[in-house]
Design an enzyme around this catalytic site. Structure first.
Site, short mmCIF file in Angstrom:
data_model
loop_
_atom_site.label_atom_id
_atom_site.label_comp_id
_atom_site.label_asym_id
_atom_site.label_seq_id
_atom_site.Cartn_x
_atom_site.Cartn_y
_atom_site.Cartn_z
N GLY A 131 0.82 -1.20 0.00
CA GLY A 131 0.00 0.00 0.00
C GLY A 131 0.85 1.25 0.00
CG MET A 135 5.44 10.16 5.55
SD MET A 135 6.32 11.20 6.72
CE MET A 135 6.40 10.10 8.13
N GLY A 136 4.65 7.66 2.86
CA GLY A 136 5.46 6.47 2.57
C GLY A 136 4.71 5.37 1.87
CB VAL A 138 3.67 -0.47 3.55
CG1 VAL A 138 3.99 -1.73 4.35
CG2 VAL A 138 3.54 0.72 4.49
CE LYS A 153 5.01 4.97 6.53
NZ LYS A 153 4.19 5.42 7.68
CG ASP A 253 -2.79 10.03 12.36
OD1 ASP A 253 -3.96 10.48 12.37
OD2 ASP A 253 -2.27 9.54 11.35
#
Length: 378
Positions: A131, A135-136, A138, A153, A253
């Site tokens: 996915g 900002m990254g 995986v 990641k 978060d």
């Protein structure tokens, strides 16, 4: 004209198989040459523009042969309609060949990029992208020697486009996520194996591979969970946050997508807290907080699960903000709905600040246990 006649004499001396099978001169029909033009990109991968030029040259072969044959034999030229009907199908095949050429080239490029990345990430080989977001990316990976599955990641160079200050901010946030996660020992916090930066400036970290789904997907696919199961899941998330809070960290978060329900060994419904990328140290006496690493003017977090003080003051929040967000997660688990539901994220933020939420039981056919509902509302 003499040179063209010599060329024509050579071309029309090709065995009859060429004229009868490879190229069809019947109007509206395509010989085997058309099939070859379409299949060629699947056999010989190359950049699409180069393949398109090659296909067009092949498509012009019947027209060239007919042109040379006409010069050699002195026959009459075909009418424009007859020429279009006879030779245009080959050019149509050339245009059609561009589609598989583009798909094949992109697929090969993606495979090459994955193999290239695998060579640059130490002992881990990338296998499949799981996915991308925030900002990254995986990726599913495997240790070359231990054959241990892992999730990696990373930030692609594309995500780092911008000024040097923006690049430094993103890399600092990513490194902070790795260090914050590695500093926590709770079994309900995702385990970090390694992290680093490639020669190209791509930051990555390697974490344990989890088998399961996040709470957002769990409820979206299977509906709201029972009160007993919700309590069982949330207590595990609390164990992870309790350690982080004791260490002076705030996640900022907490949301269903960052709480993973997985199978660990023989245990089911085992919760792992993910994505400490927004984590921030709380400021205590004699100990300054972590430097502000988010972009100017941005509020970090997810509006549907954001505490009122986080919506108002942005980064200046403490541990109660995580507790509030976990209450919103509990609301989602028990009802399958958000505390406030609007298409506009800004309206959701305003509701978190000003609007009293409805009790979870309003959305359910049966009332929740009074103590649980009171806890969620608190």
């Amino acid at each position: 004209s003499v040179s063209w006649r010599r060329v024509g004499a050579v071309l029309i001396s090709v065995p009859s198989f060429w004229g009868d099978h490879l190229i069809s001169n019947a109007p509206g029909q395509v010989g085997w040459l058309g099939v070859w033009i379409v299949l060629f990109p699947l056999i010989v991968p190359a950049p699409p523009p180069r393949l398109l030029v090659t296909a067009l040259l092949c498509a012009s072969l019947p027209l060239s042969i007919h042109f040379c044959w006409t010069l050699q034999s002195g026959s009459a030229w075909p009418t424009a309609a007859a020429a279009v009907s006879t030779f245009s199908p080959y050019f149509f095949c050339a245009g059609l060949a561009f589609v598989p050429a583009l798909l094949t080239w992109r697929m090969n490029k993606s495979i090459c990029e994955a193999e290239s990345r695998a060579k640059k990430l130490g002992s881990y080989a990338l296998q499949e992208r799981l996915g991308a977001g925030g900002m990254g990316e995986v990726w599913r990976a495997e240790h070359r020697m231990l054959a241990r599955p892992a999730a990696i990641k990373l930030i692609k160079p594309d995500f780092l486009a911008g000024s040097d200050a923006d690049r430094a901010t993103l890399l600092a946030r990513f490194e902070r996520e790795a260090r914050a996660t590695a500093a926590l020992d709770s079994p309900h916090t995702v385990e970090l194996y390694d992290f680093g930066v490639t020669d190209e400036g791509t930051f990555y970290y390697v974490m344990e591979m989890l088998r399961g789904v996040d709470m957002e997907t769990l409820v979206a696919k299977h509906g709201a969970v029972s009160p007993a199961r919700a309590v069982y899941l949330l207590r595990q998330a609390c164990a992870s946050l309790a350690e982080a809070h004791a260490a002076g960290m705030v996640h900022r978060d907490i949301k269903p997508a960052n709480l993973y329900v997985c199978r660990l060994g023989l245990e089911l419904d085992y919760v792992k807290v993910l994505d400490f990328g927004l984590v921030r140290r709380t400021q205590t006496a004699g100990q300054p907080g972590t430097a502000h690493l988010t972009g100017a003017g941005y509020i970090v977090g997810t509006p549907a699960y954001m505490a009122p003080e986080q919506a108002e003051r942005g980064n200046a929040v403490g541990r109660p903000a995580d507790i509030y967000s976990l209450g919103c997660v509990a609301y989602w688990l028990l009802t399958g709905k958000g505390v406030f539901q609007h298409d506009s994220p800004m309206r959701v933020l305003v509701d978190h600040i000003k609007t009293p939420p409805e009790r979870p039981s309003v959305h359910l056919p049966e009332a929740l246990p009074a103590e649980l509902e009171a806890l969620v509302m608190a």
